[in-house]
Design a protein around this motif. Structure first.
Motif, PDB file in Angstrom:
ATOM      1  N   MET A 101      27.043  36.950  41.312  1.00  0.00           N
ATOM      2  CA  MET A 101      27.638  37.531  40.106  1.00  0.00           C
ATOM      3  C   MET A 101      27.462  36.549  38.945  1.00  0.00           C
ATOM      4  O   MET A 101      27.738  35.371  39.089  1.00  0.00           O
ATOM      5  CB  MET A 101      29.123  37.789  40.373  1.00  0.00           C
ATOM      6  N   GLU A 102      26.986  37.075  37.835  1.00  0.00           N
ATOM      7  CA  GLU A 102      26.652  36.198  36.716  1.00  0.00           C
ATOM      8  C   GLU A 102      27.878  35.886  35.846  1.00  0.00           C
ATOM      9  O   GLU A 102      28.701  36.741  35.596  1.00  0.00           O
ATOM     10  CB  GLU A 102      25.605  36.903  35.855  1.00  0.00           C
ATOM     11  N   GLU A 113      42.076  34.423  37.166  1.00  0.00           N
ATOM     12  CA  GLU A 113      41.385  34.759  38.418  1.00  0.00           C
ATOM     13  C   GLU A 113      40.985  36.226  38.494  1.00  0.00           C
ATOM     14  O   GLU A 113      40.488  36.686  39.509  1.00  0.00           O
ATOM     15  CB  GLU A 113      42.267  34.357  39.604  1.00  0.00           C
ATOM     16  N   GLY A 114      41.228  36.964  37.408  1.00  0.00           N
ATOM     17  CA  GLY A 114      40.572  38.263  37.248  1.00  0.00           C
ATOM     18  C   GLY A 114      41.298  39.481  37.767  1.00  0.00           C
ATOM     19  O   GLY A 114      40.728  40.579  37.750  1.00  0.00           O
ATOM     20  N   ALA A 138      34.871  31.792  38.541  1.00  0.00           N
ATOM     21  CA  ALA A 138      34.091  31.875  39.789  1.00  0.00           C
ATOM     22  C   ALA A 138      34.876  32.665  40.834  1.00  0.00           C
ATOM     23  O   ALA A 138      34.313  33.490  41.563  1.00  0.00           O
ATOM     24  CB  ALA A 138      33.764  30.466  40.286  1.00  0.00           C
ATOM     25  N   ARG A 139      36.182  32.434  40.885  1.00  0.00           N
ATOM     26  CA  ARG A 139      37.015  33.204  41.832  1.00  0.00           C
ATOM     27  C   ARG A 139      37.001  34.686  41.480  1.00  0.00           C
ATOM     28  O   ARG A 139      36.899  35.554  42.351  1.00  0.00           O
ATOM     29  CB  ARG A 139      38.464  32.708  41.785  1.00  0.00           C
ATOM     30  N   GLU A 196      35.467  37.836  43.766  1.00  0.00           N
ATOM     31  CA  GLU A 196      36.269  38.999  44.178  1.00  0.00           C
ATOM     32  C   GLU A 196      35.623  40.300  43.685  1.00  0.00           C
ATOM     33  O   GLU A 196      35.621  41.306  44.394  1.00  0.00           O
ATOM     34  CB  GLU A 196      37.703  38.843  43.641  1.00  0.00           C
ATOM     35  N   ALA A 197      35.070  40.239  42.472  1.00  0.00           N
ATOM     36  CA  ALA A 197      34.387  41.435  41.950  1.00  0.00           C
ATOM     37  C   ALA A 197      33.217  41.802  42.863  1.00  0.00           C
ATOM     38  O   ALA A 197      32.994  42.991  43.154  1.00  0.00           O
ATOM     39  CB  ALA A 197      33.900  41.179  40.528  1.00  0.00           C
ATOM     40  N   GLY A 198      32.480  40.775  43.311  1.00  0.00           N
ATOM     41  CA  GLY A 198      31.349  41.034  44.214  1.00  0.00           C
ATOM     42  C   GLY A 198      31.826  41.664  45.510  1.00  0.00           C
ATOM     43  O   GLY A 198      31.239  42.650  45.987  1.00  0.00           O
ATOM     44  N   THR A 199      32.913  41.139  46.051  1.00  0.00           N
ATOM     45  CA  THR A 199      33.454  41.669  47.312  1.00  0.00           C
ATOM     46  C   THR A 199      33.835  43.137  47.145  1.00  0.00           C
ATOM     47  O   THR A 199      33.633  43.957  48.038  1.00  0.00           O
ATOM     48  CB  THR A 199      34.717  40.860  47.721  1.00  0.00           C
ATOM     49  N   ARG A 200      34.397  43.454  45.979  1.00  0.00           N
ATOM     50  CA  ARG A 200      34.886  44.822  45.768  1.00  0.00           C
ATOM     51  C   ARG A 200      33.854  45.719  45.100  1.00  0.00           C
ATOM     52  O   ARG A 200      34.118  46.881  44.794  1.00  0.00           O
ATOM     53  CB  ARG A 200      36.171  44.773  44.931  1.00  0.00           C
TER      54      ARG A 200
END
Ligand SMILES: C[S@@+](CC[C@H](N)C(=O)[O-])C[C@H]1O[C@@H](n2cnc3c(N)ncnc32)[C@H](O)[C@@H]1O
Length: 223
Positions: free
Chosen positions: A1-2, A67-68, A92-93, A97-101
């Motif tokens: 994720m960028e 942390e988003g 980064a955290r 998490e965005a990538g995971t979801r």
């Protein structure tokens, strides 16, 4: 994720700010986040959920996204999310998490002022406990307001101010930080205040769990 590096402009904070005199805000916050695997609750902020659930999704800016959790909740609701923060550790955290979801968010590593965002480019600007430093020119407050599109909303949520003595005991100089009063003072006839109140807050986990009230300012940009 960028994670995009925001423009690092020349806008200087006042040297009177203790944090600035000794440190960069990003370094301070990176150290704070690095102290634990997660600093906040991981849940979207209650006032954001209350105020935005019924709002038609559009473009949103999450200022000081940490942390988003808010940015990810907004993305799940169909918002086109730009989330910025000075802490690379927190971003980064959030991005992980965005990538995971499987959620898309534009993560911007920048201070609000330094990001120099185009005027009027967001239907919602959300600033949840953003810890913005004051400047003589009110740069942060103006950046918040300028980012809102005509017809759009600014939602700024803070903790109630401690007394000056309590703040000093915690190593905080209240005069260094932008409060809702500074934002409210810049709301002219182009704005309509829709919410200006203190309300209960319930957070079960994380470093902010001891705060039991939110101070909420919601304003709509009319033109
Ligand atoms: C109290 S935390 C709140 C985080 C998040 N909004 C939440 O509710 O969990 C304040 C956040 O603001 C960020 N921050 C501090 N100064 C900033 C600035 N000038 N521009 C953008 N973010 C900033 C910090 O890195 C931190 O993540």
């Amino acid at each position: 994720m960028e994670i995009n590096d925001g423009a690092r402009g020349d806008a200087q904070q006042s040297p009177a700010h203790a944090l600035q005199a000794t440190d960069e805000p990003g370094n301070f916050w990176d150290r704070r986040y690095a102290e634990m695997a997660s600093l906040w609750s991981g849940q979207p902020n209650g006032t954001l959920v209350q105020e935005v659930t019924e709002v038609k999704p559009g473009r949103v800016l999450d200022v000081g996204c940490g942390e988003g959790a808010d940015a990810l909740w907004l993305a799940e609701k169909g918002w086109n999310v730009t989330a910025l923060d000075v802490s690379r550790v927190a971003l980064a955290r959030a991005a992980r998490e965005a990538g995971t979801r499987g959620l898309r968010v534009t993560w911007l590593h920048s201070g609000l002022v330094e990001a120099a965002l185009p005027d009027g480019s967001f239907d919602l600007v959300s600033a949840q406990y953003p810890a913005l430093l004051r400047t003589p020119e009110n740069l942060a407050e103006r950046a918040l307001l300028d980012a809102v599109a005509p017809g759009g909303l600014l939602l700024a949520v803070h903790h109630p101010l401690p007394t000056a003595d309590v703040a000093r005991a915690r190593g905080i100089d209240l005069a260094e930080y932008v409060g809702l009063a500074e934002i409210r003072a810049l709301l002219d006839g182009n704005w309509r205040i829709e919410v200006d109140e203190v309300r209960p807050r319930h957070v079960a986990a994380g470093a902010g769990a001891h705060h039991t009230e939110d101070v909420v300012l919601k304003a709509r940009r009319l033109r």
